[in-house]
Design a protein around this motif. Structure first.
Motif, PDB file in Angstrom:
ATOM      1  N   ASP A 197       0.859  -1.179   0.000  1.00 24.48           N
ATOM      2  CA  ASP A 197       0.000   0.000   0.000  1.00 24.48           C
ATOM      3  C   ASP A 197       0.896   1.230   0.000  1.00 24.48           C
ATOM      4  N   LEU A 198       0.817   2.025  -1.068  1.00 30.29           N
ATOM      5  CA  LEU A 198       1.651   3.217  -1.220  1.00 30.29           C
ATOM      6  C   LEU A 198       0.767   4.443  -0.977  1.00 30.29           C
ATOM      7  N   ALA A 234       5.583  10.203   1.548  1.00 33.63           N
ATOM      8  CA  ALA A 234       4.998   8.917   1.162  1.00 33.63           C
ATOM      9  C   ALA A 234       5.295   7.882   2.236  1.00 33.63           C
ATOM     10  N   THR A 235       4.412   6.918   2.345  1.00 32.53           N
ATOM     11  CA  THR A 235       4.641   5.784   3.234  1.00 32.53           C
ATOM     12  C   THR A 235       4.367   4.493   2.474  1.00 32.53           C
ATOM     13  N   VAL A 236       5.024   3.433   2.908  1.00 29.95           N
ATOM     14  CA  VAL A 236       4.826   2.108   2.323  1.00 29.95           C
ATOM     15  C   VAL A 236       4.390   1.160   3.429  1.00 29.95           C
ATOM     16  N   ALA A 237       3.281   0.480   3.212  1.00 29.30           N
ATOM     17  CA  ALA A 237       2.819  -0.549   4.140  1.00 29.30           C
ATOM     18  C   ALA A 237       2.735  -1.874   3.388  1.00 29.30           C
ATOM     19  N   SER A 238       3.323  -2.894   3.950  1.00 33.45           N
ATOM     20  CA  SER A 238       3.360  -4.201   3.303  1.00 33.45           C
ATOM     21  C   SER A 238       2.618  -5.227   4.137  1.00 33.45           C
ATOM     22  N   ASN A 239       1.810  -6.063   3.471  1.00 39.67           N
ATOM     23  CA  ASN A 239       1.205  -7.200   4.158  1.00 39.67           C
ATOM     24  C   ASN A 239       1.674  -8.511   3.525  1.00 39.67           C
ATOM     25  N   ALA A 292      14.188   3.439  -1.661  1.00 40.69           N
ATOM     26  CA  ALA A 292      14.246   4.106  -2.964  1.00 40.69           C
ATOM     27  C   ALA A 292      12.909   4.713  -3.362  1.00 40.69           C
ATOM     28  N   PHE A 293      11.806   3.968  -3.186  1.00 38.40           N
ATOM     29  CA  PHE A 293      10.510   4.517  -3.594  1.00 38.40           C
ATOM     30  C   PHE A 293      10.180   5.771  -2.797  1.00 38.40           C
TER      31      PHE A 293
END
Length: 334
Positions: A7-8, A20-25, A294-295
């Motif tokens: 989820d970006l 920006a934040t990155v959430a991973s499941n 990086a993202f």
């Protein structure tokens, strides 16, 4: 099994993406390998992974062999490296022929689905050195004429992450023991970008593109350069051993490195008797979509005059970093 997703979340102020934040499941697949007999690990890995499955299986096999103290002969490395190379070629072609044209939606350059399908069928059928060399010769000729997709307009003032060097497996042991390394990998305390760009950074044309702030174009060119290298290496199989190696850390402990289309893949295995006591997997996505990686670095501060432009910028960057799971972009007002 479910592959999970990213989820970006983009914070947009009407002019630019300010954060920006990155959430991973993503599921922690390594936990499913614990308590398995060592002999069953490679087959189980093939069942668990849909993307980069040959690379994952090769890493698992290398881990088991090195943990057992088996000598890895050049022939054994060649045997493991060939399917990894063929898989990497297939992934690069799918990226260049389908994924990028689909995102850019240029009616003059539509996705080349049929071409990609033809190549992938030929690569799947290349089961030995002779058939792989025949495909390699045709691929080399095709690459001499193929046209790369254009990444579109770029922002030359991005805050890019350092590029992860290609390191032998033995150099990863100290880092692999760090807390949370599997989920939040760093090198010397720094986030890094892994992938074709990191491997091809020594090329003069790549250097020029990076100096001009054209990181998207550099990533696309890096994939083409890597395809050229792989085509040449398929005709000279010992060269393919550069794609992977392993380190027998100590009795019962092995660590393996495999270079995939998306970047460096690491596996680390600890045995108790002949069963798996502990297993660690660090995929390229953990590097490129690290919460400070990086993202996040590149998209933060990216100019975007509309919500559509902001979403496209994030989708383009995500595609260029090539996560191994689906991702979704959503906007949050600043």
């Amino acid at each position: 099994m479910q592959e999970g997703s990213l989820d970006l979340a983009l914070t947009w102020d009407g002019k630019r993406i300010v954060a920006a934040t990155v959430a991973s499941n993503r599921p922690q697949v390594a936990s499913l390998l614990r308590r398995l007999p060592a002999a069953a690990v490679s087959e189980r890995v093939l069942q668990l992974f849909g993307i980069c499955r040959q690379a994952q299986a090769a890493a698992a096999a290398l881990c088991v062999r090195s943990a057992r103290g088996e000598r890895l002969t050049p022939g054994a490395l060649d045997e493991l490296a060939l399917p990894v190379a063929l898989e990497t070629i297939s992934e690069h072609l799918c990226h260049l022929l389908i994924a990028w044209p689909t995102l850019l939606a240029d009616p003059l350059r539509p996705p080349r689905v049929a071409d990609c399908g033809d190549w992938r069928r030929r690569l799947r059928a290349a089961s030995d050195r002779r058939s792989a060399a025949a495909v390699a010769a045709d691929l080399a000729r095709w690459l001499g004429e193929a046209e790369l997709p254009s990444p579109g307009e770029e922002s030359p003032h991005i805050a890019a992450a350092p590029l992860l060097p290609v390191l032998p497996a033995a150099e990863w042991e100290r880092m692999a023991l760090l807390a949370d390394f599997a989920l939040l990998p760093t090198r010397a305390g720094e986030v890094a970008e892994t992938g074709a760009l990191a491997r091809q950074v020594g090329d003069a044309a790549i250097t020029r593109l990076l100096a001009a702030g054209r990181r998207f174009a550099a990533r696309l060119l890096a994939r083409r350069l890597e395809l050229c290298w792989l085509a040449a290496a398929l005709a000279d199989p010992p060269r393919l051993s550069a794609l992977l190696d392993a380190s027998p850390v100590r009795a019962g402990v092995g660590l393996a490195r495999v270079e995939t289309a998306r970047g460096t893949l690491l596996h680390r295995l600890e045995l108790a008797g002949d069963g798996v006591a502990h297993y660690l997997i660090v995929a390229p996505t953990e590097w490129n979509f690290h919460p400070q990686g990086a993202f996040v670095r590149e998209i933060s501060g990216f100019p975007a005059a509309s919500q559509r432009a902001a979403r496209f910028a994030a989708e383009r960057l995500a595609l260029s970093l090539d996560p191994c799971v689906p991702c979704s972009c959503r906007l949050v007002d600043a």
